[in-house]
Design a protein around this motif. Structure first.
Motif, PDB file in Angstrom:
ATOM      1  N   ALA A 463       0.824  -1.213   0.000  1.00 16.67           N
ATOM      2  CA  ALA A 463       0.000   0.000   0.000  1.00 16.67           C
ATOM      3  C   ALA A 463       0.858   1.262   0.000  1.00 16.67           C
ATOM      4  CB  ALA A 463      -0.924  -0.006   1.215  1.00 16.67           C
ATOM      5  N   GLN A 464       1.955   1.243   0.772  1.00 15.09           N
ATOM      6  CA  GLN A 464       2.815   2.419   0.836  1.00 15.09           C
ATOM      7  C   GLN A 464       3.529   2.659  -0.490  1.00 15.09           C
ATOM      8  OE1 GLN A 464       2.991   4.426   3.895  1.00 15.09           O
ATOM      9  NE2 GLN A 464       3.499   5.716   2.148  1.00 15.09           N
ATOM     10  N   ALA A 465       3.929   1.593  -1.162  1.00 20.95           N
ATOM     11  CA  ALA A 465       4.571   1.743  -2.468  1.00 20.95           C
ATOM     12  C   ALA A 465       3.620   2.389  -3.468  1.00 20.95           C
ATOM     13  CB  ALA A 465       5.033   0.374  -2.984  1.00 20.95           C
ATOM     14  N   ILE A 466       2.353   2.021  -3.424  1.00 24.38           N
ATOM     15  CA  ILE A 466       1.366   2.629  -4.323  1.00 24.38           C
ATOM     16  C   ILE A 466       1.212   4.111  -4.024  1.00 24.38           C
ATOM     17  CG2 ILE A 466      -1.089   2.664  -4.913  1.00 24.38           C
ATOM     18  CD1 ILE A 466      -1.104  -0.377  -4.486  1.00 24.38           C
ATOM     19  N   LEU A 467       1.067   4.448  -2.745  1.00 27.52           N
ATOM     20  CA  LEU A 467       0.852   5.850  -2.364  1.00 27.52           C
ATOM     21  C   LEU A 467       2.061   6.709  -2.712  1.00 27.52           C
ATOM     22  CD1 LEU A 467      -0.906   5.221   1.069  1.00 27.52           C
ATOM     23  CD2 LEU A 467      -1.964   6.214  -0.969  1.00 27.52           C
ATOM     24  N   ASN A 468       3.242   6.242  -2.355  1.00 25.33           N
ATOM     25  CA  ASN A 468       4.445   7.017  -2.661  1.00 25.33           C
ATOM     26  C   ASN A 468       4.673   7.115  -4.164  1.00 25.33           C
ATOM     27  OD1 ASN A 468       6.256   5.766   0.251  1.00 25.33           O
ATOM     28  ND2 ASN A 468       4.890   7.497   0.054  1.00 25.33           N
ATOM     29  N   GLY A 469       4.349   6.060  -4.893  1.00 27.21           N
ATOM     30  CA  GLY A 469       4.511   6.089  -6.339  1.00 27.21           C
ATOM     31  C   GLY A 469       3.598   7.091  -7.021  1.00 27.21           C
ATOM     32  N   LEU A 470       2.462   7.383  -6.390  1.00 26.45           N
ATOM     33  CA  LEU A 470       1.526   8.372  -6.931  1.00 26.45           C
ATOM     34  C   LEU A 470       1.840   9.793  -6.459  1.00 26.45           C
ATOM     35  CD1 LEU A 470      -1.819   6.388  -6.544  1.00 26.45           C
ATOM     36  CD2 LEU A 470      -0.646   6.935  -8.681  1.00 26.45           C
ATOM     37  N   GLY A 471       2.863   9.933  -5.635  1.00 24.84           N
ATOM     38  CA  GLY A 471       3.253  11.263  -5.180  1.00 24.84           C
ATOM     39  C   GLY A 471       2.729  11.648  -3.822  1.00 24.84           C
ATOM     40  N   TYR A 472       2.081  10.722  -3.124  1.00 26.61           N
ATOM     41  CA  TYR A 472       1.612  11.011  -1.762  1.00 26.61           C
ATOM     42  C   TYR A 472       2.798  10.848  -0.818  1.00 26.61           C
ATOM     43  CZ  TYR A 472      -3.137  10.601  -3.634  1.00 26.61           C
ATOM     44  OH  TYR A 472      -4.293  10.770  -4.360  1.00 26.61           O
ATOM     45  N   ALA A 473       3.315  11.951  -0.340  1.00 26.74           N
ATOM     46  CA  ALA A 473       4.531  11.928   0.475  1.00 26.74           C
ATOM     47  C   ALA A 473       4.217  11.486   1.898  1.00 26.74           C
ATOM     48  CB  ALA A 473       5.177  13.312   0.486  1.00 26.74           C
ATOM     49  N   GLY A 474       5.221  10.922   2.561  1.00 26.99           N
ATOM     50  CA  GLY A 474       5.081  10.546   3.957  1.00 26.99           C
ATOM     51  C   GLY A 474       4.861   9.058   4.141  1.00 26.99           C
ATOM     52  N   THR A 475       4.696   8.681   5.401  1.00 27.24           N
ATOM     53  CA  THR A 475       4.440   7.290   5.766  1.00 27.24           C
ATOM     54  C   THR A 475       2.997   7.179   6.223  1.00 27.24           C
ATOM     55  OG1 THR A 475       6.745   7.005   6.460  1.00 27.24           O
ATOM     56  CG2 THR A 475       5.157   5.378   7.230  1.00 27.24           C
ATOM     57  N   HIS A 476       2.175   6.587   5.390  1.00 30.10           N
ATOM     58  CA  HIS A 476       0.742   6.537   5.670  1.00 30.10           C
ATOM     59  C   HIS A 476       0.335   5.314   6.473  1.00 30.10           C
ATOM     60  CE1 HIS A 476       1.214   9.161   2.169  1.00 30.10           C
ATOM     61  NE2 HIS A 476       0.073   9.719   2.501  1.00 30.10           N
ATOM     62  N   ASP A 524      -8.747   4.045  -8.138  1.00 33.77           N
ATOM     63  CA  ASP A 524      -9.242   5.045  -9.095  1.00 33.77           C
ATOM     64  C   ASP A 524      -9.250   6.436  -8.472  1.00 33.77           C
ATOM     65  OD1 ASP A 524      -9.576   3.130 -11.011  1.00 33.77           O
ATOM     66  OD2 ASP A 524     -11.738   2.910 -10.727  1.00 33.77           O
ATOM     67  N   HIS A 525      -9.707   6.524  -7.224  1.00 31.10           N
ATOM     68  CA  HIS A 525      -9.759   7.837  -6.571  1.00 31.10           C
ATOM     69  C   HIS A 525      -8.360   8.360  -6.272  1.00 31.10           C
ATOM     70  CE1 HIS A 525     -11.541  11.069  -4.175  1.00 31.10           C
ATOM     71  NE2 HIS A 525     -10.563  10.862  -3.309  1.00 31.10           N
ATOM     72  N   LEU A 526      -7.499   7.495  -5.758  1.00 34.10           N
ATOM     73  CA  LEU A 526      -6.146   7.940  -5.422  1.00 34.10           C
ATOM     74  C   LEU A 526      -5.370   8.365  -6.661  1.00 34.10           C
ATOM     75  CD1 LEU A 526      -5.303   5.208  -2.754  1.00 34.10           C
ATOM     76  CD2 LEU A 526      -5.715   7.636  -2.317  1.00 34.10           C
ATOM     77  N   ILE A 527      -5.586   7.668  -7.772  1.00 34.40           N
ATOM     78  CA  ILE A 527      -4.915   8.049  -9.018  1.00 34.40           C
ATOM     79  C   ILE A 527      -5.460   9.385  -9.529  1.00 34.40           C
ATOM     80  CG2 ILE A 527      -4.602   7.409 -11.443  1.00 34.40           C
ATOM     81  CD1 ILE A 527      -4.567   4.472 -10.519  1.00 34.40           C
ATOM     82  N   ALA A 528      -6.789   9.537  -9.456  1.00 33.73           N
ATOM     83  CA  ALA A 528      -7.403  10.783  -9.940  1.00 33.73           C
ATOM     84  C   ALA A 528      -6.971  11.985  -9.115  1.00 33.73           C
ATOM     85  CB  ALA A 528      -8.924  10.651  -9.925  1.00 33.73           C
ATOM     86  N   GLN A 529      -6.745  11.791  -7.808  1.00 35.51           N
ATOM     87  CA  GLN A 529      -6.382  12.888  -6.915  1.00 35.51           C
ATOM     88  C   GLN A 529      -4.886  12.956  -6.625  1.00 35.51           C
ATOM     89  OE1 GLN A 529      -8.595  15.149  -5.518  1.00 35.51           O
ATOM     90  NE2 GLN A 529     -10.208  14.251  -6.790  1.00 35.51           N
ATOM     91  N   ALA A 530      -4.090  12.189  -7.346  1.00 37.98           N
ATOM     92  CA  ALA A 530      -2.660  12.098  -7.052  1.00 37.98           C
ATOM     93  C   ALA A 530      -1.975  13.454  -7.154  1.00 37.98           C
ATOM     94  CB  ALA A 530      -1.997  11.111  -8.001  1.00 37.98           C
ATOM     95  N   PRO A 531      -1.119  13.786  -6.181  1.00 40.72           N
ATOM     96  CA  PRO A 531      -0.382  15.062  -6.235  1.00 40.72           C
ATOM     97  C   PRO A 531       0.565  15.147  -7.425  1.00 40.72           C
ATOM     98  CG  PRO A 531      -0.278  14.066  -4.044  1.00 40.72           C
ATOM     99  CD  PRO A 531      -0.837  13.033  -4.964  1.00 40.72           C
ATOM    100  N   MET A 532       1.101  14.019  -7.865  1.00 32.16           N
ATOM    101  CA  MET A 532       2.042  14.017  -8.983  1.00 32.16           C
ATOM    102  C   MET A 532       1.286  14.205 -10.296  1.00 32.16           C
ATOM    103  SD  MET A 532       4.790  11.062 -10.074  1.00 32.16           S
ATOM    104  CE  MET A 532       5.585  11.124  -8.468  1.00 32.16           C
ATOM    105  N   PRO A 533       1.636  15.195 -11.093  1.00 28.30           N
ATOM    106  CA  PRO A 533       0.966  15.392 -12.386  1.00 28.30           C
ATOM    107  C   PRO A 533       1.067  14.160 -13.262  1.00 28.30           C
ATOM    108  CG  PRO A 533       2.361  17.267 -11.837  1.00 28.30           C
ATOM    109  CD  PRO A 533       2.679  16.204 -10.838  1.00 28.30           C
ATOM    110  N   ALA A 534       0.032  13.941 -14.062  1.00 26.64           N
ATOM    111  CA  ALA A 534      -0.014  12.750 -14.906  1.00 26.64           C
ATOM    112  C   ALA A 534       1.192  12.658 -15.831  1.00 26.64           C
ATOM    113  CB  ALA A 534      -1.307  12.742 -15.713  1.00 26.64           C
ATOM    114  N   ALA A 535       1.685  13.811 -16.305  1.00 26.53           N
ATOM    115  CA  ALA A 535       2.816  13.806 -17.236  1.00 26.53           C
ATOM    116  C   ALA A 535       4.108  13.339 -16.570  1.00 26.53           C
ATOM    117  CB  ALA A 535       3.005  15.197 -17.823  1.00 26.53           C
ATOM    118  N   GLN A 536       4.187  13.470 -15.245  1.00 32.79           N
ATOM    119  CA  GLN A 536       5.409  13.104 -14.535  1.00 32.79           C
ATOM    120  C   GLN A 536       5.346  11.705 -13.920  1.00 32.79           C
ATOM    121  OE1 GLN A 536       6.371  16.147 -11.669  1.00 32.79           O
ATOM    122  NE2 GLN A 536       5.988  17.821 -13.116  1.00 32.79           N
TER     123      GLN A 536
END
Length: 689
Positions: A463-476, A524-536
């Protein structure tokens, strides 16, 4: 404990009246409330019994009553002044209806108790429970004093060869391999006195390693005839409802699993609570059936080849076994203790936690987080803890904070009691983050089996790898180990040292009972709201191999012959064929990384690649391998592939049965092969014999 009734009422959308002594002089207000017929929530657990008694004594009381602790969980802490959003969230969750009832598992006990241990200790324990239980002893030596002269209880002796079962259904197997038959022995002690080696103790069994075969004991026991060195060891078995094991901790345990069967107790001879619990276990008992199993979703085995074995490996009660012949697992509901670890590591959702179900648990988390946010709360942390030791630690910490010797549960930490801490996993955790949680902390104590901690950490890493990979910083996600309130206090205070990125907008979806459906909604929601821009963003996020329920497969096209055995083995329909062309196709969204395809492949051409693909191709059918079709040499109908047929011809060309016309028939389709066989003049026919 500071309480703002107006602010809490606004958050809960109701008018609240603050009572400081509802269990004393304001009891009339409680009685009037429970006469209304509407559900009543009492924010006090200390006087829960008093309120229950008062409810029974109140005429016309119709309202269901629920209790919630807002004192130790938040009101008693150093930052209690900031705890109003948390208190509102806890009150809102308490308003939720109880989970729907589930099937139950029944135990029936007639009170037949087996006590295993030294004879003197076993007789002492039996004396304390024999007025309500039917006791049988299995001697493991005389102990310090030996058995009493008067035989009050049946005594078995020999070597235990097996003990299995559960409350009401224990099966004891033993070998009566001692020369003294305890049924015939009259405890006259003549053999004890006659033995020159002192090889006979007051458990009336012979220590064969000390015996020198003088047979003096046989001579003095001629009347009773209880001693016979020529007697062959006889195998016996007997059924019991309860087992009390008095053997020392360093002795070989009867049960090796972490979660012992219900009805089996170990006793050190001091803690009387064990005997009190034993005395109560006569009658019929029920517990929820904690799991639901859907075989069609199970990725355990296909064609007797094992793929996913996660549930079998993690079960601490040894309640789950493999049934490869039927392509399924078997769960013994009598041994299941409801920890839910099997449902947490199950990648497909074939095993689901039933009480409470994922839908109820998801609604609770969503209610907590949405109410907390609506009341102005920030950086919500969910503290998931067990209803036993974890709950006790939270309450002890609250009391310590009230006494000014601890900080207490912080205002942004929302405690959530679970039946067991291993019962939630990546689907609910990611959903909680989607709902607005900045962290999910799982509190573990001495209750958890070691494999549970490994399983939880593996799930958290995914789960943490997914979150960090999408740009969600920190330890969730965090596993918090605590042995006492001091450990818990330090761990909770350390949470404020980090900051986590959360979705800009909280999700609104409802958690489904199906694990994969919930996981997809959260992703789907986490990807749509990801802090990291889609291009990056990367094309795919690599996931840890252990516990990853998502990923793709790599096919070695040089080895693959498109036999499609992997398609028939895939339990999730991730691998598919093409009826029109020799193709191996794949839908990555369906893949659960069970490994059945790789285990089944005869060419060893498949390798797993755990990952989360972020492109639209994840849900689309794509071709992994294709080949030129082979055309029948007789009718030109395509069948098989050129590569597969050529490989078969190469392997069978030297075989005596496939020479000449027989080898040529391998190049034909099934219809032409039969026609050629019957029309050939060189073949011997039955009518010619």
């Amino acid at each position: 404990m500071p309480l703002n009734a107006k602010a809490l009422g606004e958050a809960l959308h109701e008018n609240l009246t603050l009572h400081s002594t509802l269990c004393r002089r304001d009891a009339g207000a409680f009685q009037r409330a429970i006469q209304s017929g509407e559900p009543v929530v009492v924010a006090c657990t200390q006087e829960q019994r008093l309120f229950a008694d008062l409810g029974q004594q109140t005429e016309g009381a119709l309202s269901p009553i629920r209790f919630v602790n807002i004192r130790e969980t938040g009101g008693w802490s150093r930052d209690a002044g900031k705890a109003s959003p948390k208190i509102a969230a806890l009150l809102a969750a308490a308003h939720l209806p109880e989970p729907a009832p589930v099937p139950t598992v029944t135990f029936k006990s007639a009170g037949r108790l087996l006590i295993i241990g030294a004879l003197d200790a076993a007789e002492q324990a039996a004396a304390l429970v024999s007025d309500v239980l039917d006791v049988t002893l299995f001697t493991q030596g005389p102990g310090n004093a030996g058995g009493a002269q008067a035989r009050r209880f049946p005594v078995l002796g020999g070597r235990i060869t097996g003990l299995a079962g559960w409350l009401g259904a224990f099966e004891l197997q033993w070998a009566a391999d001692n020369p003294i038959d305890l049924d015939l022995c009259t405890r006259c002690n003549a053999c004890v006195a006659a033995c020159p080696e002192n090889a006979i103790g007051l458990d009336y069994q012979i220590d064969l390693s000390a015996c020198q075969s003088h047979r003096a004991c046989v001579k003095v026991c001629q009347v009773a005839g209880a001693i016979d060195f020529t007697r062959e060891a006889a195998a016996h078995q007997e059924r019991f409802d309860l087992v009390l094991d008095l053997r020392p901790a360093d002795a070989t345990p009867t049960f090796l699993q972490h979660a012992l069967p219900q009805g089996y107790f170990r006793w050190d001879g001091r803690e009387m609570g064990t005997l009190l619990r034993l005395r109560e276990l006569v009658g019929e008992f029920e517990k929820p059936k904690f799991f639901a199993y859907k075989q069609k979703l199970c990725a355990h085995s296909r064609n007797e080849t094992v793929g996913c074995n996660a549930c079998v490996d993690i079960c601490s009660a040894e309640a789950i076994t493999s049934d490869k012949s039927r392509q399924q697992i078997k769960v013994n509901p009598n041994l299941c203790v409801g920890c839910g670890a099997c449902t947490t590591v199950c990648p497909t959702g074939a095993l689901t936690y039933a009480y409470p179900g994922a839908t109820d648990q998801g609604l609770k988390l969503k209610t907590l987080l949405s109410t907390y946010a609506a009341a102005g709360g920030k950086d919500a942390v969910l503290l998931l803890h067990s209803q036993e030791r974890g709950h006790a630690l939270v309450e002890e910490l609250g009391r310590a904070a009230q006494l000014k010797i601890a900080h207490g549960v912080p205002a942004h930490v929302l405690p959530v009691a679970l039946w067991h801490t291993a019962s939630t996993g990546v689907d609910l955790w990611l959903s909680a983050v989607a709902f607005g949680a900045s962290q999910i902390v799982v509190l573990v104590t001495s209750e958890e089996a070691p494999q549970y901690l490994d399983g939880l950490e593996a799930q958290m890493a995914v789960a943490q790898a997914i979150l960090n990979g999408l740009g969600y910083a920190g330890t969730h996600l965090k596993l918090l180990r605590a042995r006492n309130p001091t450990d818990l206090d330090a761990g909770l205070q350390a949470l404020s040292h980090t900051r986590q990125t959360v979705p800009a907008a909280a999700a609104r979806f409802a958690v489904a009972q199906e694990k994969r459906s919930t996981l997809e909604l959260a992703l789907d929601h986490l990807i749509a709201q990801a802090p990291m821009p889609a291009a990056q963003r990367p094309e795919a996020i690599a996931l840890p191999a252990a516990g990853a329920p998502l990923g793709t497969i790599a096919v070695n096209k040089d080895r693959c012959t498109l036999c499609l055995s992997c398609v028939s083995a895939c339990p999730a329909s991730a691998l598919q064929d093409n009826p029109q062309l020799p193709q191996l196709r794949f839908i990555e969204q369906n893949c659960v990384q069970c490994g059945l395809c790789a285990s089944t492949c005869p060419e060893d051409a498949i390798a797993l690649q755990p990952r989360l693909l972020l492109t639209p191709e994840r849900s689309q059918l794509r071709v992994l391998n294709e080949a030129k079709p082979w055309a029948c040499v007789r009718c030109s109908k395509p069948f098989g592939t050129v590569k597969a047929i050529e490989a078969m011809l190469g392997k069978l060309s030297g075989h005596a049965m496939f020479q000449g016309e027989a080898l040529e028939r391998l190049k034909m389709c099934s219809d032409c092969r039969v026609i050629d066989l019957y029309s050939s003049q060189s073949e011997t026919k039955v009518t010619d014999l």
